[in-house]
Design an enzyme around this catalytic site. Sequence first.
Site, PDB file in Angstrom:
ATOM      1  CG  HIS A 135      40.073  -2.839  13.774  1.00 16.82           C
ATOM      2  ND1 HIS A 135      40.318  -3.387  12.557  1.00 16.82           N
ATOM      3  CD2 HIS A 135      40.305  -3.824  14.682  1.00 16.82           C
ATOM      4  CE1 HIS A 135      40.675  -4.651  12.701  1.00 16.82           C
ATOM      5  NE2 HIS A 135      40.685  -4.946  13.988  1.00 16.82           N
TER       6      HIS A 135
HETATM    7  C1  UD1 Z   1      39.133  -6.961  18.875  1.00 20.36           C
HETATM    8  C2  UD1 Z   1      40.326  -7.911  18.735  1.00 20.36           C
HETATM    9  C3  UD1 Z   1      40.971  -7.730  17.370  1.00 20.36           C
HETATM   10  C4  UD1 Z   1      39.957  -7.860  16.249  1.00 20.36           C
HETATM   11  C5  UD1 Z   1      38.816  -6.877  16.518  1.00 20.36           C
HETATM   12  C6  UD1 Z   1      37.749  -6.916  15.465  1.00 20.36           C
HETATM   13  C7  UD1 Z   1      41.574  -8.399  20.809  1.00 20.36           C
HETATM   14  C8  UD1 Z   1      42.838  -8.128  21.533  1.00 20.36           C
HETATM   15  N1  UD1 Z   1      41.349  -7.626  19.722  1.00 20.36           N
HETATM   16  O1  UD1 Z   1      39.629  -5.640  18.843  1.00 20.36           O
HETATM   17  O2  UD1 Z   1      41.965  -8.727  17.196  1.00 20.36           O
HETATM   18  O3  UD1 Z   1      40.581  -7.587  15.017  1.00 20.36           O
HETATM   19  O4  UD1 Z   1      38.247  -7.195  17.790  1.00 20.36           O
HETATM   20  O5  UD1 Z   1      36.783  -5.950  15.754  1.00 20.36           O
HETATM   21  O6  UD1 Z   1      40.837  -9.276  21.179  1.00 20.36           O
HETATM   22  N2  UD1 Z   1      33.007  -1.852  21.206  1.00 20.36           N
HETATM   23  C9  UD1 Z   1      31.699  -1.555  20.960  1.00 20.36           C
HETATM   24  N3  UD1 Z   1      30.836  -2.573  20.703  1.00 20.36           N
HETATM   25  C10 UD1 Z   1      31.242  -3.859  20.669  1.00 20.36           C
HETATM   26  C11 UD1 Z   1      32.590  -4.163  20.920  1.00 20.36           C
HETATM   27  C12 UD1 Z   1      33.461  -3.145  21.175  1.00 20.36           C
HETATM   28  O7  UD1 Z   1      31.288  -0.404  20.990  1.00 20.36           O
HETATM   29  O8  UD1 Z   1      30.408  -4.743  20.398  1.00 20.36           O
HETATM   30  C13 UD1 Z   1      33.958  -0.758  21.467  1.00 20.36           C
HETATM   31  C14 UD1 Z   1      34.211  -0.546  22.935  1.00 20.36           C
HETATM   32  O9  UD1 Z   1      34.385   0.800  23.137  1.00 20.36           O
HETATM   33  C15 UD1 Z   1      35.543  -1.261  23.136  1.00 20.36           C
HETATM   34  C16 UD1 Z   1      36.233  -1.046  21.798  1.00 20.36           C
HETATM   35  O10 UD1 Z   1      35.191  -1.076  20.839  1.00 20.36           O
HETATM   36  O11 UD1 Z   1      36.235  -0.776  24.221  1.00 20.36           O
HETATM   37  C17 UD1 Z   1      37.257  -2.091  21.467  1.00 20.36           C
HETATM   38  O12 UD1 Z   1      36.694  -3.393  21.558  1.00 20.36           O
HETATM   39  P1  UD1 Z   1      37.628  -4.651  21.969  1.00 20.36           P
HETATM   40  O13 UD1 Z   1      36.891  -5.919  21.907  1.00 20.36           O
HETATM   41  O14 UD1 Z   1      38.336  -4.325  23.240  1.00 20.36           O
HETATM   42  O15 UD1 Z   1      38.761  -4.656  20.883  1.00 20.36           O
HETATM   43  P2  UD1 Z   1      38.711  -4.420  19.302  1.00 20.36           P
HETATM   44  O16 UD1 Z   1      39.476  -3.189  19.008  1.00 20.36           O
HETATM   45  O17 UD1 Z   1      37.346  -4.559  18.734  1.00 20.36           O
END
Ligand code: UD1
Length: 370
Positions: A211
Site C-alpha cells: 500500500h
Molecule cells: C495511511 C498512512 C500510512 C499507513 C496507512 C495504513 C499517512 C500519510 N499514511 O495511508 O502511514 O500505513 O494509512 O492503511 O497518514 N480509503 C478508503 N477507506 C478508508 C481509508 C482510505 O477507501 O477508510 C482510501 C481512499 O481512497 C484514500 C486512500 O484509501 O484516498 C488512501 O487513504 P489515506 O488515509 O490517505 O492513506 P493510506 O494510503 O491509507
Amino acid sequence: METTAKYLLVAGARPNFMKIAPIHRAFRARRDGHSSPEVLVVHTGQHYSRNMSDDFFRDLGIPEPDINLEVGSGSHAEQTARVMMAFEPACVEHRPDWVIVVGDVNSTLACALTAKKLGIRVAHVEAGLRSRDMSMPEEINRLCTDAISDLLFTTDTIADENLRKEGVAAEKIHFVGNTMIDTLRQQIGRARQVPLPEGLEPGEYAVLTLHRPANVDCRERLALILGAINAIAERIPVVFPVHPRTAPRLKEIEMHPRIRIVEPMSYVPFLGLVARCRMVLTDSGGIQEETTVLGVPCLTMRPNTERPITCEIGTNVLVGTDPRRIVREADWILGGNARAGSIPEKWDGCAGERIVGVLLNQGAQDACLV
Ligand code: UD1
C-alpha cells in the site's frame, strides 16, 4: 502520588487502532476510588470504511470514540488541515492536560501540532523511528511530531539513540516497548482459532500486502513487483488482502490465478492468517514487527526501513523492489533456509502499562511544581 489528569488519546488510521488499545486498557486498569484519570478517545476519521476502522474497534474492545472528527480522505495538506481544524475546537472544549498520539500517520502530526500550539502537552508513542527517506510522508510526520513532543515513548534503543542524536533531552525519552505487540500478544490465541480461508493449510501459503504510495501509485512499479509475485505464486499460493489505495490500480495488471485477492481484513483474522503462513511479502511498517514476534519470515519490499531492529535481530529482510531479488529471497525461504530471529527487548506485552505509569507519574511531578 498520582493526580487526576485528563488525556485525549488520538487514533486516525488503521495501524493506530492496535496501538491505542493497550494504552486505553492500562488507563482503565488504574481507575480506583482515589485517582481516576479521565481518558477520551478521539477518532479523526482518516480511515472510515468499516473494514479499515469500525471492525478494529470491535475486534480490539476499544470503546466507541468519545470524539469523532470525521475528516475522511484528501490530499496530504487537505487531510492534515482538516484534522487540525476539527481537533482545535475539541481541545478547547475538553481542555486536556495531555494529548497522546501514536505512530506516524497524518492524524498523528496534525493533532500533535494543534495541541502544542494550544499549550497542551504532547506524548508521542512510537517515537524515534527513522527511515532517513524524506520521500515518505510518514518520515516527515515522525520528524515533526518528535520535534514538538514533551514525552517520547520508544519501542527500541535504536530509536532512543536517534532522538538523542537529534538533541532531544534524555529525560523526555522513555524506552517502554511496543504497544502494537501488546495487542498482538493479547489477541494471538483468538487469532489462531479463526479458520483459514478455504483451501489454505498452515505453512502452505504466503501473505502479500502492498500500500505504500512509492510502490502502488505508479502502475509500472506495481506491475514489476506483481511480476515477482506471479513467479512466487508458481511455487506457493499467495493471499493478498488489497488496501483501498492499491485496488484501483490492479485492474490492468495480469495476476497469477494462485494469487487470491481478498478485501482488507480486520485485525484478528489477519493476525491469524499471518501467524500460520510460510512467509510474508509486504511494504508495511507494522507487519515487519508482527512477523518478527511471530517468528514468520518477512520480505520487505522497500529500499529502507524505519524499523531496522526487525532486520538486525528479527525475521525481516529488506529486499527492495528489484523483482529478481524478491524472487531469489522467496526461493531461499521456500527452500527451508529462513533465518530464525529473536524478539526485541521489552516487546513483552507490557508497553501500555509502562506508558500509563510514566504519564501518571508525570502528572504528579508537575502538580508538585505548582
Ligand atoms: C495511511 C498512512 C500510512 C499507513 C496507512 C495504513 C499517512 C500519510 N499514511 O495511508 O502511514 O500505513 O494509512 O492503511 O497518514 N480509503 C478508503 N477507506 C478508508 C481509508 C482510505 O477507501 O477508510 C482510501 C481512499 O481512497 C484514500 C486512500 O484509501 O484516498 C488512501 O487513504 P489515506 O488515509 O490517505 O492513506 P493510506 O494510503 O491509507
